[in-house]
Design a protein around this motif. Structure first.
Motif, PDB file in Angstrom:
ATOM      1  N   VAL A  75       0.403  -1.009   0.021  1.00  0.00           N
ATOM      2  CA  VAL A  75       0.215  -0.257  -0.134  1.00  0.00           C
ATOM      3  C   VAL A  75       0.516   1.225   0.167  1.00  0.00           C
ATOM      4  O   VAL A  75       0.736   2.039  -0.985  1.00  0.00           O
ATOM      5  CB  VAL A  75      -0.808   0.257   1.065  1.00  0.00           C
ATOM      6  CG1 VAL A  75      -1.432   1.533   1.485  1.00  0.00           C
ATOM      7  CG2 VAL A  75      -1.826  -0.974   1.356  1.00  0.00           C
ATOM      8  N   TYR A  76       2.318   1.493   0.958  1.00  0.00           N
ATOM      9  CA  TYR A  76       2.740   2.926   1.346  1.00  0.00           C
ATOM     10  C   TYR A  76       3.627   2.822  -0.123  1.00  0.00           C
ATOM     11  O   TYR A  76       3.786   3.855  -0.737  1.00  0.00           O
ATOM     12  CB  TYR A  76       3.224   2.863   2.598  1.00  0.00           C
ATOM     13  CG  TYR A  76       2.668   2.617   3.273  1.00  0.00           C
ATOM     14  CD1 TYR A  76       1.488   3.459   3.917  1.00  0.00           C
ATOM     15  CD2 TYR A  76       3.045   1.796   5.045  1.00  0.00           C
ATOM     16  CE1 TYR A  76       0.342   3.595   4.877  1.00  0.00           C
ATOM     17  CE2 TYR A  76       1.937   2.205   5.674  1.00  0.00           C
ATOM     18  CZ  TYR A  76       1.059   2.743   5.832  1.00  0.00           C
ATOM     19  OH  TYR A  76       0.102   2.810   6.697  1.00  0.00           O
ATOM     20  N   SER A 123      -4.550  -0.206  -8.550  1.00  0.00           N
ATOM     21  CA  SER A 123      -5.079  -0.915  -8.003  1.00  0.00           C
ATOM     22  C   SER A 123      -6.050  -2.672  -8.249  1.00  0.00           C
ATOM     23  O   SER A 123      -5.740  -3.738  -6.514  1.00  0.00           O
ATOM     24  CB  SER A 123      -7.182  -0.278  -8.792  1.00  0.00           C
ATOM     25  OG  SER A 123      -6.042  -1.534 -10.150  1.00  0.00           O
ATOM     26  N   THR A 124      -4.010  -3.458  -9.268  1.00  0.00           N
ATOM     27  CA  THR A 124      -3.851  -4.806  -8.648  1.00  0.00           C
ATOM     28  C   THR A 124      -3.922  -4.628  -7.177  1.00  0.00           C
ATOM     29  O   THR A 124      -3.343  -5.551  -6.742  1.00  0.00           O
ATOM     30  CB  THR A 124      -3.762  -5.062  -9.631  1.00  0.00           C
ATOM     31  OG1 THR A 124      -4.429  -4.157 -11.098  1.00  0.00           O
ATOM     32  CG2 THR A 124      -3.604  -6.598  -9.390  1.00  0.00           C
ATOM     33  N   THR A 125      -2.428  -4.170  -7.277  1.00  0.00           N
ATOM     34  CA  THR A 125      -1.521  -4.432  -6.173  1.00  0.00           C
ATOM     35  C   THR A 125      -2.627  -3.664  -4.583  1.00  0.00           C
ATOM     36  O   THR A 125      -2.297  -4.862  -4.145  1.00  0.00           O
ATOM     37  CB  THR A 125      -0.322  -3.164  -6.390  1.00  0.00           C
ATOM     38  OG1 THR A 125       0.527  -3.671  -7.367  1.00  0.00           O
ATOM     39  CG2 THR A 125       0.267  -3.364  -4.995  1.00  0.00           C
ATOM     40  N   ILE A 126      -3.243  -3.082  -5.329  1.00  0.00           N
ATOM     41  CA  ILE A 126      -3.789  -2.557  -3.314  1.00  0.00           C
ATOM     42  C   ILE A 126      -5.284  -3.639  -3.219  1.00  0.00           C
ATOM     43  O   ILE A 126      -5.189  -4.087  -1.962  1.00  0.00           O
ATOM     44  CB  ILE A 126      -4.821  -1.078  -3.400  1.00  0.00           C
ATOM     45  CG1 ILE A 126      -4.077   0.076  -3.876  1.00  0.00           C
ATOM     46  CG2 ILE A 126      -5.717  -0.845  -2.555  1.00  0.00           C
ATOM     47  CD1 ILE A 126      -2.825   0.605  -2.953  1.00  0.00           C
ATOM     48  N   VAL A 177      -5.707  -9.251   4.510  1.00  0.00           N
ATOM     49  CA  VAL A 177      -5.896  -9.143   5.225  1.00  0.00           C
ATOM     50  C   VAL A 177      -6.782 -10.198   5.524  1.00  0.00           C
ATOM     51  O   VAL A 177      -7.002 -10.758   6.613  1.00  0.00           O
ATOM     52  CB  VAL A 177      -6.749  -7.560   4.832  1.00  0.00           C
ATOM     53  CG1 VAL A 177      -7.054  -7.124   6.727  1.00  0.00           C
ATOM     54  CG2 VAL A 177      -5.558  -6.118   4.859  1.00  0.00           C
ATOM     55  N   CYS A 178      -7.350 -11.069   4.888  1.00  0.00           N
ATOM     56  CA  CYS A 178      -9.101 -11.561   4.934  1.00  0.00           C
ATOM     57  C   CYS A 178      -8.243 -12.934   4.742  1.00  0.00           C
ATOM     58  O   CYS A 178      -9.263 -14.293   5.414  1.00  0.00           O
ATOM     59  CB  CYS A 178      -9.758 -11.412   4.180  1.00  0.00           C
ATOM     60  SG  CYS A 178     -10.331  -9.467   4.991  1.00  0.00           S
ATOM     61  N   ALA A 204      -3.065   0.864   7.520  1.00  0.00           N
ATOM     62  CA  ALA A 204      -2.726   0.332   6.035  1.00  0.00           C
ATOM     63  C   ALA A 204      -4.193   0.592   5.284  1.00  0.00           C
ATOM     64  O   ALA A 204      -4.093   0.679   4.021  1.00  0.00           O
ATOM     65  CB  ALA A 204      -2.137  -0.799   6.423  1.00  0.00           C
ATOM     66  N   VAL A 205      -5.165   0.113   5.368  1.00  0.00           N
ATOM     67  CA  VAL A 205      -6.353  -0.067   4.735  1.00  0.00           C
ATOM     68  C   VAL A 205      -7.055   1.113   4.448  1.00  0.00           C
ATOM     69  O   VAL A 205      -7.322   1.146   3.533  1.00  0.00           O
ATOM     70  CB  VAL A 205      -7.132  -0.948   5.625  1.00  0.00           C
ATOM     71  CG1 VAL A 205      -8.328  -0.680   4.997  1.00  0.00           C
ATOM     72  CG2 VAL A 205      -6.740  -2.540   5.974  1.00  0.00           C
ATOM     73  N   LEU A 206      -6.884   2.107   5.343  1.00  0.00           N
ATOM     74  CA  LEU A 206      -7.202   3.354   5.242  1.00  0.00           C
ATOM     75  C   LEU A 206      -6.841   4.166   4.084  1.00  0.00           C
ATOM     76  O   LEU A 206      -7.017   4.274   2.676  1.00  0.00           O
ATOM     77  CB  LEU A 206      -7.415   4.406   6.577  1.00  0.00           C
ATOM     78  CG  LEU A 206      -8.097   4.016   7.606  1.00  0.00           C
ATOM     79  CD1 LEU A 206      -8.155   5.078   8.402  1.00  0.00           C
ATOM     80  CD2 LEU A 206      -9.485   4.255   7.419  1.00  0.00           C
ATOM     81  N   ALA A 207      -5.575   4.310   3.605  1.00  0.00           N
ATOM     82  CA  ALA A 207      -4.532   4.356   1.996  1.00  0.00           C
ATOM     83  C   ALA A 207      -4.553   3.735   1.227  1.00  0.00           C
ATOM     84  O   ALA A 207      -5.459   4.090   0.396  1.00  0.00           O
ATOM     85  CB  ALA A 207      -3.074   4.317   3.179  1.00  0.00           C
ATOM     86  N   ALA A 208      -5.010   2.250   1.505  1.00  0.00           N
ATOM     87  CA  ALA A 208      -5.352   1.803   0.721  1.00  0.00           C
ATOM     88  C   ALA A 208      -7.360   1.926   0.011  1.00  0.00           C
ATOM     89  O   ALA A 208      -7.392   2.213  -1.331  1.00  0.00           O
ATOM     90  CB  ALA A 208      -5.871  -0.192   0.467  1.00  0.00           C
TER      91      ALA A 208
END
Length: 815
Positions: free
Chosen positions: A418-419, A442-445, A452-453, A534-538
């Motif tokens: 993400v970063y 977008s694919t990387t994100i 995460v899941c 990290a999720v908020l940045a995504a």
């Protein structure tokens, strides 16, 4: 090699065990395991893998009659006639500790009189004695204890000059209920009269041997010391270690540039004592007193000639500076590690950069991190699998797959993916680059969000399988699912980074005290909160993706409504935009302004969530407007500059500035801050403390704003560049947040540049009197630390200036 591979495979085959209802078969299997493990150890005397299996097998067979097993008793498919000839007709099975000890002694001399002395058989003998001590009654254990102490002393005398001697003894006795063996080794080292031996030593090599014996003794004393009490004579021991190190510096002058110093162990002892003292006082709530010990260790490191060659001192320096929110970038740049080590090294290599606000180094780190993770996943993982197949080591294959799963779902990988996308966004020079990068990333994100899941216990088997495979299940993930997955992470489970630090630095693998100290050193921010960030940045990058797609669709729609004329007056259809057909990701993940506002998160993330929610609302408005284009066919977009979405975004940015930079008074210029501090310090002790607290609060505000700017602030800057927003929205971000932030940072840079022991504002220390150093030494470490922080803040100031220039350029353009 083939023989070793077959032994590994045979043990894996046998250790699976037969049916549980066949007791005779179980006994037979134990005998066969013991026979194979003994034969494997006989073939490789220094193999710890076979030693552990052999000792475990003997423990399970104690009391059984001695026996041998013919080779024909092994019906498993791993053997053939040729291996039968190599191994002999029958294999011996040891069923008593006496037989096992005799075999261990034999292994110690298996190479002949002139061969190299092997550590494995010596350690095996101690391990067997410890096993026998646990099995014996108290009455019968006396002789075993005496024998164990003698063997521990013998081991230390034989291998004291090896750097691994301390780790070997610490490993063997880490979970032992018999600490007297270590105490016996310490007493033996004292009885050798080290000081007198040093005086008699004539050659440099003899003097080095004396100092290594001292280092071993001090390390063992640390090993048995009580974590819950102050280390006895800590200041005296630290002073002696620093003096001994300085006296021995000439011994390392002729080494290669890449080698560690011969007596660097003295400074690792200083670091261990400082860490224990700091942990004790931090637990008692005496933070200033604990921090003073860290400063003493940092001063010791500053005197090192070969610091960059010693991984232990680099690790300690990095972690100690992190406690003051300073990134020791010089040490971090020397911590070179392989791709396979990236997960375990991430907390040590990345977290200090985040805490120290060293943006320039973060850009380099995340660029390399993404490359390393992908290199490992695509290339090195395949290479490792091929090597394992080549050597037929099936247990290692299972371990490798387990490591791969941990890698895929780990926080380091999520942050890196993400970063890195955010960092690349900051490098954009044109709107076209921002648009293309937002779509490409977008694919990387989505890959990062799916990881995460991955664990099935978070979302259930179906969704987890889809997330891990990137299939149908992934499209069913929503922002609520991701949030629940993070909340379900068991933060109490030890991770690779904790085990690594405990093993490497403290040589204490199991005690609760060592784990507590490790957590305190590593977790300035909780892992759960870092996952949320990290999720908020995504989500922010997903918004950029959708804005880029909407802009492309708008261009296509407008061009279709007003076709261009060809050369001879005929109309022509415009070329399609490559990503104009990309799907909307905010719908795919159920990201709405309402769902964002409903997220339950730590209070420190409330500002980021409110700004992202306003951005989502603006994207929803744009999507509605684009739908109007498609239905009317006019090709024109009517965008109300005072629409509720724009007003909401402007308010969110203004509120963010108020919350992040408005909690303190107007930033004080560096000279005024110093003068005020010095005046209050000379006239009123309480006034001096109040001024420090105010300045520290100001610095905490800088750090809180930094965690907003990276990564959300960078995304907001790109978002305002792409979106047709009125100037008021951009100015709310520019004037309300960035300019105030810039003033604060530059003010702190001035303070850092003039920091001294008499004015230790930037180190968050109310009193330096407790630091166990001389006045000049205190001056050196305080000024050096402030210099490092000033360098970090300058790179942050450069980032703010870049963002300000981007947004100012945006407001000047006609939207």
């Amino acid at each position: 090699t083939l023989f070793r591979s077959c032994l590994d495979a045979e043990l894996a085959y046998l250790e699976k065990g037969p049916a549980a209802d066949a007791s005779s078969k179980i006994s037979e299997t134990k005998l066969r395991i013991a026979a194979v493990a003994r034969q494997g150890w006989a073939s490789e005397p220094d193999s710890w893998t076979f030693i552990e299996r052999y000792v475990k097998a003997v423990e399970s067979l104690v009391g059984s009659p001695a026996t041998t097993i013919p080779f024909s008793a092994f019906p498993s498919p791993h053997w053939d006639q040729q291996l039968s000839k190599i191994s002999g007709g029958a294999w011996v099975v040891d069923t008593s500790f006496g037989d096992a000890l005799a075999f261990a002694v034999k292994q110690q001399t298996s190479g002949g009189s002139g061969s190299k002395c092997l550590r494995g058989p010596y350690m095996a003998e101690i391990k067997i004695l410890l096993s026998r001590l646990r099995k014996e009654s108290p009455e019968a254990s006396s002789s075993t204890k005496d024998q164990l102490m003698q063997k521990a002393i013998s081991y230390a005398r034989t291998f004291a000059q090896k750097g691994t001697c301390y780790l070997d003894l610490a490993t063997l006795f880490s979970d032992s209920a018999f600490p007297s063996a270590i105490e016996a080794v310490i007493d033996d080292l004292k009885s050798q009269d080290v000081a007198e031996d040093e005086a008699k030593a004539e050659s440099t090599s003899d003097q080095i041997k004396v100092h290594r014996l001292r280092i071993l003794r001090l390390k063992l004393q640390l090993f048995i010391a009580d974590f819950t009490k102050e280390y006895p004579d800590a200041e005296k021991v630290i002073a002696e270690c620093i003096a001994n190190y300085n006296a021995c510096k000439p011994f390392s002058m002729d080494l290669e540039w890449s080698e560690e110093g011969l007596v660097d162990g003295y400074l690792l002892i200083v670091a261990n004592i400082a860490a224990r003292q700091w942990n004790l006082f931090a637990f008692q709530g005496e933070e200033d007193k604990g921090n003073s010990w860290l400063l003493a260790a940092l001063y010791a490191f500053s005197t090192m000639d070969r610091k960059k060659n010693n991984p232990g001192t680099l690790l300690f320096s990095t972690l100690f500076y992190q406690q003051f929110d300073i990134a020791d970038t010089a040490s971090l740049s020397q911590l070179d590690f392989k791709a396979i080590q990236h997960t375990s090294m991430h907390p040590v290599a990345c977290q200090p950069l985040l805490r120290g606000m060293a943006f320039a180094d973060l850009k380099t780190y995340f660029t390399h991190a993404k490359e390393r993770f992908y290199d490992f996943e695509k290339k090195e993982m395949a290479t490792l699998q091929a090597k394992i197949f080549q050597h037929l080591s099936w247990p290692k294959m299972a371990e490798l797959k387990s490591f791969e799963n941990r890698l895929l779902r780990g926080l380091p990988r999520q942050e890196a993916l993400v970063y890195n996308a955010v960092v690349k966004l900051h490098e954009a020079q044109t709107i076209k680059y921002i648009t293309a990068h937002a779509v490409k990333a977008s694919t990387t994100i989505q890959n990062a969000l799916a990881s995460v899941c991955i664990p099935s216990k978070y979302l259930g088997e179906t969704a987890a399988a889809g997330a891990s495979q990137g299939g149908e299940g992934q499209s069913q993930l929503t922002i609520a699912d991701l949030w629940d997955a993070i909340a379900s992470v068991d933060e109490t489970l030890p991770e690779d980074d904790e085990q690594f630090l405990m093993a490497y630095v403290f040589a204490d693998f199991k005690s609760a005290q060592a784990k507590d100290m490790t957590n305190r050193l590593l977790d300035k921010d909780s892992r759960r909160e870092r996952r949320y960030r990290a999720v908020l940045a995504a989500i922010g990058m997903i918004l950029l993706h959708d804005v880029a797609v909407f802009e492309a669709k708008k261009t296509v729609a407008a061009a279709a409504a007003t076709p261009a004329k060809g050369k001879k007056g005929s109309s022509s259809t415009p070329a399609p935009v490559p990503f104009a057909t990309e799907p909307s990701l905010i719908k795919k993940y159920g990201i709405t302004s309402a769902s964002m506002k409903g997220l339950k998160a730590p209070s420190s993330l409330a500002t980021q969530i409110s700004v992202l929610a306003a951005m989502v609302e603006l994207v929803e408005e744009l999507e509605t407007a684009l739908s109007g284009i498609a239905s009317s066919g006019s090709g024109k977009v009517v965008m109300d500059g005072n629409s509720p979405a724009r007003v909401a975004l402007s308010k969110a940015l203004t509120d963010a500035a108020t919350i992040l930079t408005g909690n303190v008074a107007t930033p004080v210029e560096g000279s005024d801050m110093r003068d005020s501090f010095n005046r209050s310090g000379h006239t009123n002790a309480q006034g001096s403390l109040d001024k420090r607290l105010k300045v520290n609060k100001n610095l905490n505000s800088v750090h809180a704003t930094w965690l907003f700017v990276f990564p959300i602030g960078i995304i907001v800057s790109a978002f305002l560049t792409l979106m047709p927003c009125p100037a008021e929205v951009a100015k709310a971000f520019l004037g309300g947040l960035l300019k105030n932030f810039s003033a604060e940072v530059k003010g702190h840079v001035r303070v850092c540049e003039a920091t001294s022991p008499e004015n230790p504002i930037e180190l968050n220390l109310a009193n330096l009197d407790s630091v166990p150093l001389a006045t000049n030494d205190k001056k050196a470490i305080v000024e050096g630390s402030a210099k490092i922080r000033a360098s970090n803040l300058r790179s942050l100031s450069s980032l703010i200036d870049d963002l300000s220039a981007d947004v100012e350029a945006c407001t000047r353009r006609k939207q």
